[in-house]
Design an enzyme around this catalytic site. Sequence first.
Site, PDB file in Angstrom:
ATOM      1  NE  ARG A 174      -3.550  -2.457   0.089  1.00  0.00           N
ATOM      2  CZ  ARG A 174      -3.111  -3.550  -0.541  1.00  0.00           C
ATOM      3  NH1 ARG A 174      -2.027  -3.514  -1.329  1.00  0.00           N
ATOM      4  NH2 ARG A 174      -3.757  -4.681  -0.441  1.00  0.00           N
ATOM      5  CB  SER A 222      -8.082  -0.662   4.767  1.00  0.00           C
ATOM      6  OG  SER A 222      -8.593  -1.915   4.386  1.00  0.00           O
ATOM      7  CD  GLU A 292      -4.856   0.944   2.839  1.00  0.00           C
ATOM      8  OE1 GLU A 292      -4.610  -0.055   3.535  1.00  0.00           O
ATOM      9  OE2 GLU A 292      -5.580   0.919   1.832  1.00  0.00           O
TER      10      GLU A 292
END
Length: 298
Positions: A174, A222, A292
């Site tokens: 990510r 997320s 994130e």
Amino acid sequence: MKQIAGLLAAEISGSVKCHEPLSRHTSFRIGGPADLYLQPRTTAELISALTLLREKGIPYFLLGSGTNILVADSGFRGAVIRLDGDFVQFAFEGTVATSGAAVPLARLAGDACDRNLTGLEFATGIPGSVGGALFMNAGAHGQATSDILLDAEILDNTLSLHTFKAEELQLSYRTSGIYPGAIVCFARFSLSPGKREDIERKRREFMDFRRSRQPRQPNAGSIFRNPPQDAAGRLIEAAGLKGHRSGGAKISEIHANFIVNCGNATAADVLSLIELAQETVHKKFGINLALEIKVLGD
Ligand SMILES: Cc1cc2nc3c(=O)[nH]c(=O)nc-3n(C[C@H](O)[C@H](O)[C@H](O)COP(=O)(O)OP(=O)(O)OC[C@H]3O[C@@H](n4cnc5c(N)ncnc54)[C@H](O)[C@@H]3O)c2cc1C
């Protein structure tokens, strides 16, 4: 701002707006206005617009599909750029897909399937754009954008376009080595010939998995990165925070790493749940949860 909007409108064929509410452009449906909102349609227009913004000392931010971002209630004091025109085009040549950065990744995955090409099934149901997928190295089901990326054309901070090979972009979990301010314009992906029924079966399985494990209310995917060897959702649930509310925002009962907008959530509501989750998980398990999602504005 009106005067600068006028100057920008003379440079680009796409739309230029003042005081555009960013809640219209984020999957969270949260976010105050951007001073300027513009949609360049070609690389030349993008460069002209950026040149002008720099001359005028106006900060800018490149928004993809707005699916991994929380925008402040006060919005953004600067220009939000959303690519359009050439950047929403894509084409296939044999097993290689060439795509503009603003193409929805899931759209590319659907077209690859129609052409019996395998490799993009993991992206079924990921709501971001191709540019956002590179910047975040989006992934699911054990696969990520880095697995199929060949190269990308990126506008660097000196406003020149360079082609970078996938391995030069340092894509990992990510994250990527694409520095803030650099703009992904186009990308090429390497796919493989596959069997239509196998590709379709995988896509169905992945969609079913999402439908059963992810909330339907507006969200930004997320919130936290998974810490090594663990899952942020498991930790937040074990800390007893599932279903916890702040104003119009709630830690999802379906998946604790999702915060949902129950209808009238503000960015401040979401931020207070983020802080609560970070503090509680740290107190109980000694683990720091890192964000994130990206946060834009003050
Ligand atoms: C319901 C839901 C499910 C999701 N599931 C997943 C999942 O399974 N896996 C996963 O990885 N993510 C998932 N996400 C998160 C999100 O879709 C991805 O992170 C996606 O890659 C973000 O792309 P975007 O275009 O929306 O980027 P944005 O949210 O618009 O932006 C994110 C960052 O990327 C930068 N960026 C965007 N475009 C460019 C560009 N052209 N050049 C340079 N920088 C750019 C922005 O500046 C920003 O810093 C999910 C989100 C939602 C809402």
